[in-house]
Write a protein that holds these residues in place. Structure first.
Motif, PDB file in Angstrom:
ATOM      1  N   GLU A  45       0.831  -1.207   0.000  1.00 61.60           N
ATOM      2  CA  GLU A  45       0.000   0.000   0.000  1.00 61.60           C
ATOM      3  C   GLU A  45       0.863   1.254   0.000  1.00 61.60           C
ATOM      4  OE1 GLU A  45      -2.900  -0.410   3.130  1.00 61.60           O
ATOM      5  OE2 GLU A  45      -3.859  -2.096   2.099  1.00 61.60           O
ATOM      6  N   LYS A  46       1.975   1.218   0.729  1.00 60.77           N
ATOM      7  CA  LYS A  46       2.900   2.357   0.751  1.00 60.77           C
ATOM      8  C   LYS A  46       3.521   2.566  -0.631  1.00 60.77           C
ATOM      9  CE  LYS A  46       7.105   3.987   2.949  1.00 60.77           C
ATOM     10  NZ  LYS A  46       8.281   3.601   3.672  1.00 60.77           N
ATOM     11  N   VAL A  47       3.968   1.496  -1.258  1.00 58.86           N
ATOM     12  CA  VAL A  47       4.572   1.573  -2.593  1.00 58.86           C
ATOM     13  C   VAL A  47       3.583   2.140  -3.605  1.00 58.86           C
ATOM     14  CG1 VAL A  47       5.328   0.128  -4.547  1.00 58.86           C
ATOM     15  CG2 VAL A  47       6.352  -0.175  -2.292  1.00 58.86           C
ATOM     16  N   MET A  48       2.355   1.669  -3.556  1.00 57.09           N
ATOM     17  CA  MET A  48       1.353   2.114  -4.528  1.00 57.09           C
ATOM     18  C   MET A  48       1.016   3.600  -4.357  1.00 57.09           C
ATOM     19  SD  MET A  48       0.841  -0.388  -6.569  1.00 57.09           S
ATOM     20  CE  MET A  48      -0.653   0.048  -7.448  1.00 57.09           C
ATOM     21  N   ALA A  49       1.204   4.124  -3.159  1.00 57.98           N
ATOM     22  CA  ALA A  49       0.895   5.531  -2.893  1.00 57.98           C
ATOM     23  C   ALA A  49       2.108   6.448  -3.065  1.00 57.98           C
ATOM     24  CB  ALA A  49       0.340   5.678  -1.476  1.00 57.98           C
ATOM     25  N   ASP A  50       3.290   5.874  -3.229  1.00 68.25           N
ATOM     26  CA  ASP A  50       4.539   6.645  -3.269  1.00 68.25           C
ATOM     27  C   ASP A  50       4.859   7.071  -4.705  1.00 68.25           C
ATOM     28  OD1 ASP A  50       7.164   7.615  -3.115  1.00 68.25           O
ATOM     29  OD2 ASP A  50       7.775   6.080  -1.661  1.00 68.25           O
TER      30      ASP A  50
END
Length: 151
Positions: A45-50
């Motif tokens: 989720e962090k990667v997809m939002a970064d």
């Protein structure tokens, strides 16, 4: 082979989890321990939002066969990739890097002037993929670093 490099989506979360925990992938990673699913979900989720992370899935005739990710740090994009266990040894790693470089020649990432990959000395397949794509090799005690300038 009919290859396509597409952006990763939230639907790829479990696919990437399986690939990340493959025994060979873990052995070639700098952090070799298995990844708990809960940690993977938070990371994904962090990667997809970064906005500084670019995650792609390589598909052959529509079927996912590998992943490649760029993490932008300053003027460099650190590359990480893996190929599905049942698709290894068929040149997908080299082709995925080639396709990524081709894409970057038209879809520039702001501020990025070079691509960098770090490969354990024991991972000859990954080293060949970088070498096949014209990356310059620098030796370090724990790994080889492959670099390529992009214009």
């Amino acid at each position: 082979m009919s290859l396509q490099l597409r952006k990763a989506s939230f639907a790829d979360r479990d696919l990437l989890f399986g690939w990340a925990n493959d025994d060979t992938v873990r052995a070639n990673a700098f952090h070799t321990e298995k990844i708990p699913y809960e940690k993977h979900v938070v990371w994904f989720e962090k990667v997809m939002a970064d906005a500084s992370v670019y995650q792609y899935i390589l598909c052959d005739d529509g079927l996912p066969v590998g992943q490649i990710r760029l993490n932008v740090e300053g003027d460099a994009a650190l590359v990480d990739y893996s190929v599905a266990a049942d698709r290894r040894g068929k040149g997908y790693g080299s082709e995925m890097l080639r396709m990524l470089l081709s894409q970057l020649s038209t879809e520039r990432i702001p501020r990025v002037t070079r691509i960098v990959g770090q490969v354990k000395h024991t991972n000859r397949a990954s080293a060949r993929a970088f070498e096949n794509n014209g990356f310059f090799k620098r030796e370090f005690p724990e790994y080889a670093q492959y670099e390529k300038n992009i214009l």
